[in-house]
Scaffold this motif. Structure first.
Motif, PDB file in Angstrom:
ATOM      1  N   ALA A  28      41.306  35.359  38.683  1.00 29.98           N
ATOM      2  CA  ALA A  28      42.522  34.667  39.128  1.00 29.98           C
ATOM      3  C   ALA A  28      42.219  33.855  40.385  1.00 29.98           C
ATOM      4  O   ALA A  28      42.569  32.672  40.488  1.00 29.98           O
ATOM      5  N   ALA A  29      41.519  34.485  41.324  1.00 29.66           N
ATOM      6  CA  ALA A  29      41.177  33.790  42.569  1.00 29.66           C
ATOM      7  C   ALA A  29      40.218  32.631  42.283  1.00 29.66           C
ATOM      8  O   ALA A  29      40.331  31.551  42.859  1.00 29.66           O
ATOM      9  N   SER A  57      33.476  38.061  40.804  1.00 31.81           N
ATOM     10  CA  SER A  57      34.723  37.774  41.523  1.00 31.81           C
ATOM     11  C   SER A  57      35.916  37.927  40.601  1.00 31.81           C
ATOM     12  O   SER A  57      35.785  37.894  39.376  1.00 31.81           O
ATOM     13  N   ASP A  58      37.063  37.997  41.226  1.00 35.61           N
ATOM     14  CA  ASP A  58      38.322  38.090  40.499  1.00 35.61           C
ATOM     15  C   ASP A  58      38.634  36.736  39.846  1.00 35.61           C
ATOM     16  O   ASP A  58      38.693  35.717  40.529  1.00 35.61           O
ATOM     17  N   GLU A  65      45.579  39.440  30.439  1.00 37.26           N
ATOM     18  CA  GLU A  65      45.163  38.730  31.647  1.00 37.26           C
ATOM     19  C   GLU A  65      44.931  37.244  31.332  1.00 37.26           C
ATOM     20  O   GLU A  65      45.321  36.367  32.097  1.00 37.26           O
ATOM     21  N   MET A  92      37.613  39.739  29.832  1.00 38.27           N
ATOM     22  CA  MET A  92      39.008  39.440  30.178  1.00 38.27           C
ATOM     23  C   MET A  92      39.914  39.892  29.037  1.00 38.27           C
ATOM     24  O   MET A  92      39.732  39.482  27.897  1.00 38.27           O
TER      25      MET A  92
END
Ligand SMILES: *Cc1c(COP(=O)(O)O)cnc(C)c1O
Length: 492
Positions: free
Chosen positions: A55-56, A52-53, A5, A1
């Motif tokens: 943020a989600a 996975s992303d 971000e 990351m």
């Protein structure tokens, strides 16, 4: 990351957390969902093959937690002895995890080890414990007590128990003494340490749930006559069921007379020794060989944080230290350093101290004392509210624990059948309240009677929250009564 971000996700998460904290009073304490319902939210999936992303993921995790948790930070959470967590502790945990020092060794955590040392020393000072004491932070009250127990075993067994084990020497089994009101950690400690739970002598209590000192003396003398080896007396400063404080000064005298280790379980109550008006009740605690205190209770640290204090810090090294060749000697730049791995069972250790240190500094001694005083005042207010309610019966209040029952006059028959019905009824009320989400209390059995038990360790609870409780309980009681008709119970 990447840093950019992280910055964006972190800000958005902090915003969501702030909204959540603000919304706490208007949420149910819990949703009372069935375990299968909760499990189904996660799906029965195997570990996803692809990533996975973030943020989600963070959005999903926050929603899961905000919508399907029991909130011990809720102003009407008064169950067990679990506190609201101070928000500064949450920020502290994020900072601690980000720098990620390993407090097993000084070289791996220079400033962090010194912050833990200062934190432990401040806790000791706050409760009026020995100025030269030492100690360390552990996961909670159980571990803090177990650390004290193991230090006692090493110091008082009379042989090298760490090397030779606990198998009795010359047929002299080790014995320890504690009251029946002691928390279950003592059974785990006796078991884990190899002594076995048969080594525990359960001393009876007086009508105020305090250890009967005469019975303690008799039991020690009887064991000595039988050739057993007493090594430890455990007093409780704030019992889990009723908040009772053992006669610590007398327990200390008995321990000294027989050269036994004196340990105080103050996981819940010891911090109340900082209140000038309660100081006399804790007399004797300062003389204990070890004390367990829980910063994740009355210091409002987020879970987990327990603190083991020992009068003579060398007793911890004696109980836990080994020095294998792959560790550097405890010296840096020619100075002796504190190697926390030598003071307890853990090797790698996280930075628990930061959240506690921040909380202590934010509140100061005055803030710590005031917040405990407020909790105790609220517990007394609840007692008065219960007394004033015709369907409720007050049982007692000690520290911030209030015990009471739903017992409308016509049900107080005094017969065994009437008592049995009241016990079932009150257990049913606790279950209904715990699932209902309006107010969360727990259960205690006091002198054979099943009671509701409220314990205020919550800086968010207001007088209005307390004033609402008697009628909420009475309402639950009436409903439980119609669901559990006495005739139907007798048929079962
Ligand atoms: C809470 C408590 C414990 C156990 O502490 P944990 O932090 O839950 O491990 C032990 N003794 C007393 C008196 C307590 O109140």
């Amino acid at each position: 990351m990447r840093p950019a971000e992280f910055r964006e996700l972190g800000r958005s998460l902090v915003d969501q957390i702030a909204d959540f904290l603000e919304s706490l009073p208007s949420r149910p304490v819990t949703r009372g969902e069935a375990p299968s319902q909760v499990r189904a939210l996660l799906g029965g999936r195997t570990l996803p093959r692809a990533g996975s992303d973030p943020a989600a993921l963070l959005r999903e995790a926050a929603t899961l937690l905000f919508e399907h948790s029991l909130f011990n930070g809720h102003p009407r959470f008064l169950g067990y002895i679990t506190s609201s967590a101070a928000p500064i502790g949450a920020l502290g945990d994020m900072l601690a995890a980000s720098v990620n020092p390993n407090l097993g060794a000084w070289v791996l955590s220079p400033i962090a080890t010194e912050i833990e040392r200062q934190t432990v020393s401040w806790i000791s000072e706050l409760i009026g414990y020995a100025p030269d004491s030492g100690g360390l932070l552990v996961s909670g009250g159980n571990m803090a007590n177990i650390v004290g127990f193991l230090a006692a075993r090493r110091a008082k067994a009379g042989w090298d128990v760490r090397k030779a084990g606990v198998a009795a020497r010359e047929g002299k089994p080790l014995r320890l003494y504690t009251s029946a009101e002691t928390h279950t950690w003592v059974e785990k400690a006796a078991d884990l340490s190899g002594l076995g739970t048969d080594s525990i002598r359960w001393i009876p209590t007086d009508p105020d749930h305090r250890m009967d000192v005469a019975a303690l003396r008799r039991e020690i003398e009887r064991d000595l006559r039988n050739g057993d080896r007493p090594f430890l007396v455990i007093g409780t400063a704030g019992s889990v069921s009723t908040g009772a404080i053992d006669p610590l000064e007398a327990l200390h005298e008995v321990s000294r007379a027989h050269d036994l280790w004196f340990h105080v379980d103050g996981a819940y109550g010891a911090l109340a020794a900082s209140l000038p008006e309660l100081e006399p009740e804790f007399a004797g605690m300062a003389a204990a060989d070890s004390v367990a205190v829980d910063p994740h209770k009355w210091l409002y640290a987020p879970l987990e944080a327990g603190c083991a204090l020992v009068r003579d810090p060398a007793a911890l090294r004696d109980a836990f230290s080994y020095t294998p060749p792959y560790y550097r000697a405890g010296e840096v730049a020619g100075e002796e350093v504190l190697e926390y791995r030598d003071y307890g069972p853990q090797n790698s250790r996280g930075f628990r101290a930061l959240k506690v240190w921040l909380g202590l500094r934010q509140a100061g001694r005055e803030g710590c004392v005031r917040s405990i005083q407020e909790d105790i005042a609220l517990a007394e207010r609840l007692l008065l509210g219960v007394r004033a309610h015709p369907e409720l019966e007050a049982v007692g209040r000690k520290l911030s624990v209030t015990t009471f029952r739903f017992a409308p006059r016509e049900l107080r028959g005094g017969t065994e059948a009437a008592e049995d019905y009241l016990n079932r009824l009150n257990a049913e009320i606790v279950a209904r309240l715990q699932d209902g989400g309006e107010v969360f209390v727990s259960q205690a059995v006091v002198a054979g009677a099943t009671c509701l038990r409220s314990c205020v360790v919550n800086f968010r609870t207001s007088a209005a929250d307390i004033d609402a409780i008697p009628e909420i309980v009475a309402r639950a009681g009436r409903r439980a009564r119609s669901a559990l008709a006495p005739e139907r119970l007798q048929d079962q």
